[in-house]
Design a protein around this motif. Sequence first.
Motif, PDB file in Angstrom:
ATOM      1  N   HIS A 169       0.846  -1.193   0.000  1.00  0.00           N
ATOM      2  CA  HIS A 169       0.000   0.000   0.000  1.00  0.00           C
ATOM      3  C   HIS A 169       0.881   1.243   0.000  1.00  0.00           C
ATOM      4  O   HIS A 169       1.888   1.308   0.722  1.00  0.00           O
ATOM      5  N   ILE A 170       0.521   2.231  -0.813  1.00  0.00           N
ATOM      6  CA  ILE A 170       1.191   3.525  -0.830  1.00  0.00           C
ATOM      7  C   ILE A 170       0.221   4.555  -0.261  1.00  0.00           C
ATOM      8  O   ILE A 170      -0.883   4.731  -0.781  1.00  0.00           O
ATOM      9  N   LYS A 171       0.649   5.219   0.797  1.00  0.00           N
ATOM     10  CA  LYS A 171      -0.249   6.162   1.473  1.00  0.00           C
ATOM     11  C   LYS A 171      -0.625   7.343   0.577  1.00  0.00           C
ATOM     12  O   LYS A 171      -1.761   7.811   0.609  1.00  0.00           O
ATOM     13  N   MET A 172       0.335   7.821  -0.199  1.00  0.00           N
ATOM     14  CA  MET A 172       0.067   8.994  -1.023  1.00  0.00           C
ATOM     15  C   MET A 172       0.918   8.921  -2.291  1.00  0.00           C
ATOM     16  O   MET A 172       2.113   8.644  -2.222  1.00  0.00           O
ATOM     17  N   VAL A 173       0.279   9.137  -3.424  1.00  0.00           N
ATOM     18  CA  VAL A 173       0.974   9.121  -4.708  1.00  0.00           C
ATOM     19  C   VAL A 173       0.256  10.096  -5.640  1.00  0.00           C
ATOM     20  O   VAL A 173      -0.960  10.297  -5.537  1.00  0.00           O
ATOM     21  N   THR A 174       0.999  10.712  -6.529  1.00  0.00           N
ATOM     22  CA  THR A 174       0.434  11.612  -7.533  1.00  0.00           C
ATOM     23  C   THR A 174       0.522  10.942  -8.896  1.00  0.00           C
ATOM     24  O   THR A 174       1.608  10.523  -9.310  1.00  0.00           O
ATOM     25  N   MET A 175      -0.628  10.809  -9.563  1.00  0.00           N
ATOM     26  CA  MET A 175      -0.694  10.169 -10.864  1.00  0.00           C
ATOM     27  C   MET A 175      -1.130  11.181 -11.930  1.00  0.00           C
ATOM     28  O   MET A 175      -1.964  12.051 -11.657  1.00  0.00           O
ATOM     29  N   MET A 176      -0.584  11.046 -13.111  1.00  0.00           N
ATOM     30  CA  MET A 176      -0.978  11.894 -14.234  1.00  0.00           C
ATOM     31  C   MET A 176      -1.223  11.032 -15.466  1.00  0.00           C
ATOM     32  O   MET A 176      -0.351  10.243 -15.862  1.00  0.00           O
ATOM     33  N   PHE A 177      -2.392  11.154 -16.045  1.00  0.00           N
ATOM     34  CA  PHE A 177      -2.727  10.494 -17.302  1.00  0.00           C
ATOM     35  C   PHE A 177      -2.732  11.553 -18.405  1.00  0.00           C
ATOM     36  O   PHE A 177      -3.338  12.616 -18.262  1.00  0.00           O
ATOM     37  N   CYS A 178      -2.054  11.218 -19.500  1.00  0.00           N
ATOM     38  CA  CYS A 178      -2.046  12.085 -20.682  1.00  0.00           C
ATOM     39  C   CYS A 178      -2.669  11.300 -21.829  1.00  0.00           C
ATOM     40  O   CYS A 178      -2.236  10.174 -22.120  1.00  0.00           O
ATOM     41  N   ALA A 228       3.881   8.840 -12.881  1.00  0.00           N
ATOM     42  CA  ALA A 228       3.667   8.809 -11.434  1.00  0.00           C
ATOM     43  C   ALA A 228       4.807   9.546 -10.747  1.00  0.00           C
ATOM     44  O   ALA A 228       5.880   9.756 -11.325  1.00  0.00           O
ATOM     45  N   CYS A 229       4.580   9.922  -9.500  1.00  0.00           N
ATOM     46  CA  CYS A 229       5.637  10.567  -8.729  1.00  0.00           C
ATOM     47  C   CYS A 229       6.666   9.514  -8.312  1.00  0.00           C
ATOM     48  O   CYS A 229       6.398   8.305  -8.384  1.00  0.00           O
ATOM     49  N   PRO A 230       7.841   9.928  -7.875  1.00  0.00           N
ATOM     50  CA  PRO A 230       8.893   8.950  -7.537  1.00  0.00           C
ATOM     51  C   PRO A 230       8.502   7.935  -6.469  1.00  0.00           C
ATOM     52  O   PRO A 230       9.079   6.846  -6.428  1.00  0.00           O
ATOM     53  N   ARG A 231       7.528   8.253  -5.628  1.00  0.00           N
ATOM     54  CA  ARG A 231       7.153   7.298  -4.579  1.00  0.00           C
ATOM     55  C   ARG A 231       6.527   6.032  -5.149  1.00  0.00           C
ATOM     56  O   ARG A 231       6.586   4.975  -4.527  1.00  0.00           O
ATOM     57  N   ALA A 232       5.919   6.137  -6.305  1.00  0.00           N
ATOM     58  CA  ALA A 232       5.343   4.948  -6.925  1.00  0.00           C
ATOM     59  C   ALA A 232       6.429   4.003  -7.433  1.00  0.00           C
ATOM     60  O   ALA A 232       6.167   2.823  -7.657  1.00  0.00           O
ATOM     61  N   ALA A 233       7.662   4.520  -7.620  1.00  0.00           N
ATOM     62  CA  ALA A 233       8.760   3.694  -8.116  1.00  0.00           C
ATOM     63  C   ALA A 233       9.505   2.970  -7.001  1.00  0.00           C
ATOM     64  O   ALA A 233      10.362   2.132  -7.283  1.00  0.00           O
ATOM     65  N   CYS A 234       9.190   3.301  -5.744  1.00  0.00           N
ATOM     66  CA  CYS A 234       9.863   2.624  -4.620  1.00  0.00           C
ATOM     67  C   CYS A 234       8.839   2.236  -3.559  1.00  0.00           C
ATOM     68  O   CYS A 234       8.931   2.688  -2.405  1.00  0.00           O
ATOM     69  N   PRO A 235       7.863   1.406  -3.919  1.00  0.00           N
ATOM     70  CA  PRO A 235       6.804   1.061  -2.957  1.00  0.00           C
ATOM     71  C   PRO A 235       7.281   0.222  -1.788  1.00  0.00           C
ATOM     72  O   PRO A 235       6.614   0.171  -0.750  1.00  0.00           O
ATOM     73  N   CYS A 240      -4.190  13.057  -6.826  1.00  0.00           N
ATOM     74  CA  CYS A 240      -3.278  12.665  -5.748  1.00  0.00           C
ATOM     75  C   CYS A 240      -4.071  11.926  -4.677  1.00  0.00           C
ATOM     76  O   CYS A 240      -5.174  12.358  -4.297  1.00  0.00           O
ATOM     77  N   GLY A 241      -3.531  10.814  -4.182  1.00  0.00           N
ATOM     78  CA  GLY A 241      -4.207  10.045  -3.146  1.00  0.00           C
ATOM     79  C   GLY A 241      -3.523   8.709  -2.922  1.00  0.00           C
ATOM     80  O   GLY A 241      -2.446   8.436  -3.468  1.00  0.00           O
ATOM     81  N   PRO A 242      -4.131   7.820  -2.146  1.00  0.00           N
ATOM     82  CA  PRO A 242      -3.538   6.498  -1.881  1.00  0.00           C
ATOM     83  C   PRO A 242      -3.675   5.571  -3.085  1.00  0.00           C
ATOM     84  O   PRO A 242      -4.510   5.778  -3.963  1.00  0.00           O
ATOM     85  N   ALA A 243      -2.841   4.550  -3.099  1.00  0.00           N
ATOM     86  CA  ALA A 243      -2.873   3.571  -4.190  1.00  0.00           C
ATOM     87  C   ALA A 243      -2.277   2.262  -3.700  1.00  0.00           C
ATOM     88  O   ALA A 243      -1.660   2.198  -2.630  1.00  0.00           O
ATOM     89  N   ALA A 244      -2.459   1.224  -4.495  1.00  0.00           N
ATOM     90  CA  ALA A 244      -1.880  -0.091  -4.206  1.00  0.00           C
ATOM     91  C   ALA A 244      -0.955  -0.472  -5.337  1.00  0.00           C
ATOM     92  O   ALA A 244      -1.268  -0.264  -6.517  1.00  0.00           O
ATOM     93  N   CYS A 245       0.186  -1.017  -4.965  1.00  0.00           N
ATOM     94  CA  CYS A 245       1.146  -1.506  -5.959  1.00  0.00           C
ATOM     95  C   CYS A 245       1.221  -3.022  -5.859  1.00  0.00           C
ATOM     96  O   CYS A 245       1.294  -3.579  -4.754  1.00  0.00           O
ATOM     97  N   VAL A 246       1.211  -3.694  -6.993  1.00  0.00           N
ATOM     98  CA  VAL A 246       1.203  -5.147  -6.985  1.00  0.00           C
ATOM     99  C   VAL A 246       1.956  -5.662  -8.209  1.00  0.00           C
ATOM    100  O   VAL A 246       1.973  -5.018  -9.261  1.00  0.00           O
ATOM    101  N   CYS A 296       2.082  -3.119 -11.419  1.00  0.00           N
ATOM    102  CA  CYS A 296       0.848  -2.361 -11.637  1.00  0.00           C
ATOM    103  C   CYS A 296       0.546  -1.477 -10.433  1.00  0.00           C
ATOM    104  O   CYS A 296       0.880  -1.815  -9.292  1.00  0.00           O
ATOM    105  N   VAL A 297      -0.099  -0.350 -10.715  1.00  0.00           N
ATOM    106  CA  VAL A 297      -0.576   0.558  -9.679  1.00  0.00           C
ATOM    107  C   VAL A 297      -2.094   0.630  -9.793  1.00  0.00           C
ATOM    108  O   VAL A 297      -2.626   0.925 -10.874  1.00  0.00           O
ATOM    109  N   TYR A 298      -2.787   0.328  -8.692  1.00  0.00           N
ATOM    110  CA  TYR A 298      -4.248   0.277  -8.691  1.00  0.00           C
ATOM    111  C   TYR A 298      -4.803   1.284  -7.696  1.00  0.00           C
ATOM    112  O   TYR A 298      -4.107   1.732  -6.782  1.00  0.00           O
ATOM    113  N   GLY A 299      -6.059   1.608  -7.866  1.00  0.00           N
ATOM    114  CA  GLY A 299      -6.749   2.412  -6.873  1.00  0.00           C
ATOM    115  C   GLY A 299      -7.567   3.527  -7.486  1.00  0.00           C
ATOM    116  O   GLY A 299      -7.491   3.813  -8.694  1.00  0.00           O
ATOM    117  N   ASN A 300      -8.390   4.151  -6.652  1.00  0.00           N
ATOM    118  CA  ASN A 300      -9.255   5.227  -7.106  1.00  0.00           C
ATOM    119  C   ASN A 300      -8.454   6.425  -7.607  1.00  0.00           C
ATOM    120  O   ASN A 300      -8.902   7.168  -8.487  1.00  0.00           O
TER     121      ASN A 300
END
Length: 300
Positions: free
Chosen positions: A155-164, A212-219, A268-274, A284-288
């Motif tokens: 689980h990642i408490k906080m991550v920033t995601m951007m879709f283009c 994604a922000c760097p935190r998604a790369a080091c879950p 920006c918000g929480p997410a799950a990495c699996v 993969c990164v999942y979540g609302n």
Amino acid sequence: YDDSGLPTMQCHDDNPAKTLLEWGTVDEPGCSSVMVYGSSTVLILCFFMMYSTLNVGPKTSVVCTAVAFVVCLSFSIFAGRSGNNEMLTLSLFLVAGLAEIVRCYLKTAALREEFVALKVRKFASLQKRRLLHTLIPPNVLAKMSSKPEDTLCTHIKMVTMMFCAVDYEVSTRSDFDLLAAYLEVLDHEVQRSGMFKYQHVSCGSKHYYIVACPRAACPYDATEQEAEYPARLCHSMVHLGGRLKESTANFAYQGQRRQMHLSVGIHCGPAACVVLGKCRRFFCVYGNTVNTASRMASNA
């Protein structure tokens, strides 16, 4: 002494220490010493065994052999020694030296080839690892290596995601080349920003570029995940989105400006990495948070 006045050898040196100490007082100089007779063969073997012990190279072995040969020859001349035995000893010394030089050269050549092969393998391994890191972050890859059979989820408490999202119909090779050039432009901007390119996917004429922000790369980095989430990551992602839109508006391929529209969604918000699957496992990164950013890009 012989007819020319030079000393001749008339004894065997049974006491080398006494010979050296009383060299100037003995009546018949020229008795063999341990340096040049008696134990010459043993000395030669010990001298060349030193090469193997010290692992000297060909150049060093050539110098050592030449110096040792000149020293032995000088002792023989100084001691007034001559004859077949002396020539045989010096010849044996020279042959043994040449053989050791050849051995050192062959060993060095083999080590050099082994080093080159090892360097090539290391370079190839490094290139493969770099390529793999473009698909899976190093932190995730290390976790997968330690637990290759487990389904890794965290689980990642906080991550920033951007879709283009960009619309572009791809049907020919030139279309693929243009799309590849465009993605390289986006990749360059993401690398400059320090953000993490998560992936890019296509669905028909719709192409999604996900960052994604760097935190998604080091879950699996507990220290990083437990630290307070810096607000600058959100600001940096917004600025990056603006630069990507600007790069899209100015994109040119083969000297011609291409009209392409890029829509951006950031959340920006929480997410799950699996890491899923047993074959061709994928990070993969999942979540609302991910879903909301995707919907924002689709409806922008």
